[in-house]
Design a protein around this motif. Structure first.
Motif, mmCIF file in Angstrom:
data_model
loop_
_atom_site.group_PDB
_atom_site.id
_atom_site.type_symbol
_atom_site.label_atom_id
_atom_site.label_comp_id
_atom_site.label_asym_id
_atom_site.label_seq_id
_atom_site.Cartn_x
_atom_site.Cartn_y
_atom_site.Cartn_z
ATOM 1 N N LEU A 118 -13.446 72.188 135.847
ATOM 2 C CA LEU A 118 -13.791 70.785 135.620
ATOM 3 C C LEU A 118 -13.988 70.446 134.153
ATOM 4 O O LEU A 118 -13.779 69.305 133.737
ATOM 5 C CB LEU A 118 -15.069 70.436 136.396
ATOM 6 N N LEU A 132 -12.599 72.973 147.522
ATOM 7 C CA LEU A 132 -13.983 73.000 147.050
ATOM 8 C C LEU A 132 -14.057 73.431 145.587
ATOM 9 O O LEU A 132 -14.842 72.873 144.804
ATOM 10 C CB LEU A 132 -14.830 73.933 147.923
ATOM 11 N N ASP A 161 -19.919 80.497 142.293
ATOM 12 C CA ASP A 161 -20.981 79.504 142.404
ATOM 13 C C ASP A 161 -20.651 78.340 143.348
ATOM 14 O O ASP A 161 -21.521 77.921 144.119
ATOM 15 C CB ASP A 161 -21.342 78.971 141.009
ATOM 16 N N PRO A 162 -19.432 77.805 143.335
ATOM 17 C CA PRO A 162 -19.159 76.702 144.266
ATOM 18 C C PRO A 162 -19.131 77.130 145.735
ATOM 19 O O PRO A 162 -19.328 76.301 146.627
ATOM 20 C CB PRO A 162 -17.765 76.209 143.836
ATOM 21 N N GLN A 180 -13.502 70.635 143.291
ATOM 22 C CA GLN A 180 -14.635 69.727 143.197
ATOM 23 C C GLN A 180 -15.795 70.305 142.384
ATOM 24 O O GLN A 180 -16.524 69.561 141.727
ATOM 25 C CB GLN A 180 -15.149 69.389 144.612
ATOM 26 N N ARG A 181 -15.965 71.644 142.398
ATOM 27 C CA ARG A 181 -17.209 72.205 141.888
ATOM 28 C C ARG A 181 -17.068 73.315 140.851
ATOM 29 O O ARG A 181 -18.070 73.690 140.229
ATOM 30 C CB ARG A 181 -18.025 72.750 143.065
ATOM 31 N N ALA A 182 -15.897 73.877 140.645
ATOM 32 C CA ALA A 182 -15.772 75.013 139.712
ATOM 33 C C ALA A 182 -15.886 74.514 138.272
ATOM 34 O O ALA A 182 -15.007 73.811 137.765
ATOM 35 C CB ALA A 182 -14.444 75.736 139.926
ATOM 36 N N ARG A 183 -16.957 74.859 137.600
ATOM 37 C CA ARG A 183 -17.249 74.291 136.288
ATOM 38 C C ARG A 183 -16.205 74.649 135.222
ATOM 39 O O ARG A 183 -15.814 73.778 134.428
ATOM 40 C CB ARG A 183 -18.656 74.719 135.854
ATOM 41 N N CYS A 230 -24.030 82.741 139.709
ATOM 42 C CA CYS A 230 -24.179 82.263 141.078
ATOM 43 C C CYS A 230 -25.588 82.591 141.582
ATOM 44 O O CYS A 230 -26.191 83.590 141.200
ATOM 45 C CB CYS A 230 -23.120 82.942 141.942
#
Length: 401
Positions: free
Chosen positions: A276, A267, A124-125, A270-273, A150
């Motif tokens: 995070l 990346l 997805d990111p 910053q964006r991989a759920r 995704c």
């Protein structure tokens, strides 16, 4: 009323699973993972030979790894109680990520709680609705789920069918895909097949696609220094993204990773759920995994034993008349077809002192039930011969050979 309907539905589904012979029951073991383990049941505890762990190099109870984990408990504590970007990153985590990246010859790596999360979070990111994922039909469930999460368009090709892969790449081009990503297992876990990475990378070059490989069942024990299927097949850095696990050859605890170029990893941070919003790996797991990779890189002796065990076991079962899937890995599926038959065979082997698991739908397609055996460097030749004899005896008793 609604609640009663819900629970009646749950009970009905469970009954259907049971009646179809698809109900999975967990078994307890006492003590550490190894070539021989102690199983616990109503009749007591007994030692059995273990043929169904992912403990390929036999490192799950290695004393140096255990010692490293114990030391980390004293120095870094029990848990992080936080996600990475808040206050959950220790020097241990970055040490482990850098070690993984160096081991796999990538710029950097990022840790996840499991490779299921790594595969769930990698697509997805990096990809949007303008892009396409072309996935092998036998890919692990985590790749399937990650692709579903995704927005990229999804295409599927039959396992190992390079002509169909090329057709899907052409379809993606015709649909105007900005980025095409080919996703495949390096080793298909239920079958033991190694992906045709040479042909996949050739097609990726021809159609300007990115290649992502889930190497969970290869990293640590296949290829030079255990670097996995890219090294085993000779494609090396032509694979752009590698996902993997610390829960199999590399110590067997838990945790997954993505290894790739620096920009891809940046990346994902910053964006991989799943990264995070999940707690950091426990310090003991991180430290033990560092030690496990140190050992795995130099473990040619263990890899040699593992290969010899696989050759010996495969030859013994083939001679006895069992149907085996061909392969060059420590995964040796014994094909039985029927789910109930697979469960009966697993129970018969358990009675004879061999610990295995039957695999059946939905883990494998209907009609393709099997006993998936997995070799380990923790086993001995005596263990292998004992297991072969147990398979023969159980097979004859059940009328399978």
């Amino acid at each position: 009323m609604t609640a009663s309907i819900f629970f009646a539905h749950v009970d009905r589904v469970l009954s259907e699973i049971e009646s179809e012979g698809l109900y999975k029951r967990e078994r307890s073991i006492s003590g550490p993972q190894g070539g021989r383990i102690n199983t616990v049941s109503a009749v007591g505890t007994r030692e059995v030979i273990n043929l169904c762990a992912n403990n390929y190099l036999g490192l799950a109870n290695h004393p140096e790894i255990v010692a490293a984990a114990k030391t980390a408990l004293d120095e870094f504590g029990f848990g992080m109680a936080s996600v990475r970007f808040i206050c959950g990153t220790q020097t241990l985590h970055r040490d482990l990520e850098r070690m993984i990246a160096h081991y796999l010859s990538k710029d950097d790596a990022i840790l996840f709680a499991a490779c299921f999360d790594a595969n769930g979070g990698v697509f997805d990111p990096l990809l949007g609705e303008e892009d396409a994922i072309i996935s092998d039909s036998l890919n692990h469930a985590s790749i399937i789920d990650g692709a579903r999460l995704c927005k990229a368009r999804r295409y599927r090709f039959a396992n190992g069918d390079m002509n169909e892969l090329e057709d899907r790449l052409k379809e993606a081009d015709a649909a105007g895909a900005r980025v095409k990503m080919i996703a495949t297992d390096g080793v298909f876990s239920m079958d033991g097949y190694v992906a045709n990475l040479v042909a996949i990378c050739d097609l990726a070059d021809r159609y300007s696609a990115v290649v992502m490989v889930d190497d969970c069942h290869a990293t640590g024990h296949l290829g030079e220094r255990g670097q996995g299927t890219p090294t085993l097949t000779g494609v090396g850095q032509r694979v752009d993204i590698v996902t993997g696990t610390l829960g199999k050859s590399l110590g067997g605890a838990m945790g997954g990773f993505v290894a790739a170029s620096q920009s891809v990893i940046d990346l994902l941070r910053q964006r991989a759920r799943p990264y995070l919003f999940s707690n950091s790996l426990a310090p003991a797991v991180a430290a033990g995994s560092v030690k496990a990779i140190e050992i795995a890189q130099k473990a040619d002796d263990r890899r040699r034993v593992l290969a010899l065990h696989a050759e010996r076991f495969r030859a013994g079962l083939a001679k006895a008349g069992f149907e085996l899937l061909p392969g060059q890995t420590p995964i040796i599926p014994v094909m039985l077809g029927d789910a109930k038959c697979a469960q009966k065979m697993a129970a018969a082997l358990d009675e004879r002192g061999v610990y295995v698991a039957g695999f059946f739908y939905p883990v494998v397609p209907k009609g393709r039930a099997r006993i998936r055996t997995q070799m380990s460097a923790a086993l001995t030749e005596t263990d292998i011969d004992f297991a072969i004899d147990a398979f023969k005896d159980a097979g004859v008793t059940l009328g399978l050979i």
